[in-house]
Design a protein around this motif. Structure first.
Motif, mmCIF file in Angstrom:
data_model
loop_
_atom_site.group_PDB
_atom_site.id
_atom_site.type_symbol
_atom_site.label_atom_id
_atom_site.label_comp_id
_atom_site.label_asym_id
_atom_site.label_seq_id
_atom_site.Cartn_x
_atom_site.Cartn_y
_atom_site.Cartn_z
ATOM 1 N N GLY A 1 49.852 41.263 41.329
ATOM 2 C CA GLY A 1 48.474 41.301 40.872
ATOM 3 C C GLY A 1 48.301 42.203 39.675
ATOM 4 O O GLY A 1 49.260 42.712 39.103
ATOM 5 N N PHE B 1 51.534 34.706 39.250
ATOM 6 C CA PHE B 1 50.121 34.443 39.003
ATOM 7 C C PHE B 1 49.928 34.225 37.516
ATOM 8 O O PHE B 1 50.698 34.713 36.695
ATOM 9 N N GLU C 1 37.883 38.034 34.003
ATOM 10 C CA GLU C 1 37.806 36.684 34.564
ATOM 11 C C GLU C 1 38.518 35.668 33.679
ATOM 12 O O GLU C 1 39.102 34.703 34.175
ATOM 13 N N LYS D 1 42.690 31.915 37.720
ATOM 14 C CA LYS D 1 42.839 31.402 39.083
ATOM 15 C C LYS D 1 42.333 32.369 40.141
ATOM 16 O O LYS D 1 42.368 32.066 41.323
ATOM 17 N N ALA D 2 41.855 33.512 39.712
ATOM 18 C CA ALA D 2 41.315 34.489 40.653
ATOM 19 C C ALA D 2 39.798 34.403 40.765
ATOM 20 O O ALA D 2 39.213 35.037 41.626
ATOM 21 N N TYR E 1 35.948 32.691 41.391
ATOM 22 C CA TYR E 1 35.351 32.132 42.605
ATOM 23 C C TYR E 1 35.876 30.731 42.900
ATOM 24 O O TYR E 1 35.914 29.866 42.034
ATOM 25 N N ASN E 2 36.285 30.531 44.148
ATOM 26 C CA ASN E 2 36.768 29.239 44.605
ATOM 27 C C ASN E 2 35.752 28.689 45.605
ATOM 28 O O ASN E 2 35.621 29.228 46.707
ATOM 29 N N ARG F 1 35.110 32.282 48.170
ATOM 30 C CA ARG F 1 35.419 33.646 47.764
ATOM 31 C C ARG F 1 36.282 33.616 46.502
ATOM 32 O O ARG F 1 36.821 32.605 46.108
ATOM 33 N N GLY F 2 36.390 34.768 45.880
ATOM 34 C CA GLY F 2 37.282 34.964 44.753
ATOM 35 C C GLY F 2 38.330 35.993 45.128
ATOM 36 O O GLY F 2 38.454 36.364 46.297
ATOM 37 N N LYS F 3 39.068 36.446 44.133
ATOM 38 C CA LYS F 3 40.149 37.390 44.414
ATOM 39 C C LYS F 3 39.995 38.703 43.656
ATOM 40 O O LYS F 3 40.961 39.425 43.472
ATOM 41 N N GLY G 1 32.711 35.729 43.086
ATOM 42 C CA GLY G 1 34.163 35.881 43.096
ATOM 43 C C GLY G 1 34.632 37.326 43.195
ATOM 44 O O GLY G 1 35.825 37.582 43.265
ATOM 45 N N TRP G 2 33.699 38.257 43.207
ATOM 46 C CA TRP G 2 34.036 39.670 43.265
ATOM 47 C C TRP G 2 33.590 40.263 44.591
ATOM 48 O O TRP G 2 32.502 39.998 45.069
#
Length: 149
Positions: free
Chosen positions: A4, A68, A107, A112-113, A115-116, A121-123, A138-139
């Motif tokens: 990450g 990633f 962002e 790819k991190a 919001y999904n 959620r996001g990463k 996403g946060w």
């Protein structure tokens, strides 16, 4: 953390210490972003420092692991923005709120991190988020209450 990115705000006097600490955790330096701070009267802030005055904060970016997507950006590495007057944030926060452009840069860098919708959620994780900042999709934001005694 197996893989990450870590983003750390720094002042110039502690920058080398942060890099040493991050290297000891197997994190590699990637890039930095400078926030040139202006006061409300549109001049650079002139904060005291032992050698030269300071008008900036530095966002150091570190990477650990692989696997990633890290998108190359063609955006500037300097944000010129106003710092809120201290009386507007000092009672609830430990540090000054940062420019919103920083979130957009992160962002974009890590597409790819974000919001999904299928996972809902996001990463992204923000430690010491500001209490009155609008939450970004996403946060996960964690705010530390400042107790006034």
């Amino acid at each position: 953390m197996t893989a990450g990115m870590i983003f750390v705000w720094s002042h110039k006097l502690i920058q080398a210490d942060i890099v040493r600490i991050m290297y000891s955790m197997n994190c590699k330096y990637v890039e930095n972003l400078v926030w040139f701070k202006k006061s409300v009267n549109n001049v650079g802030l002139d904060e005291p420092s032992p050698y030269f005055s300071s008008t900036k904060e530095i966002l150091l970016m570190f990477k650990r692991g692989e696997g990633f997507e890290l998108r190359h950006q063609r955006s500037p590495d300097v944000i010129i923005d106003f710092e809120l007057p201290k009386e507007q944030w000092i009672h609830e926060e430990f540090t000054v709120p940062k420019p919103l452009g920083v979130y957009e840069m992160i962002e974009t860098l890590l597409p790819k991190a974000v919001y999904n919708p299928s996972l809902k959620r996001g990463k992204f994780l923000e430690l010491w988020a500001k209490k009155n900042t609008l939450r970004r999709e996403g946060w996960i934001s964690i705010h530390q209450n400042k107790s006034i005694k």
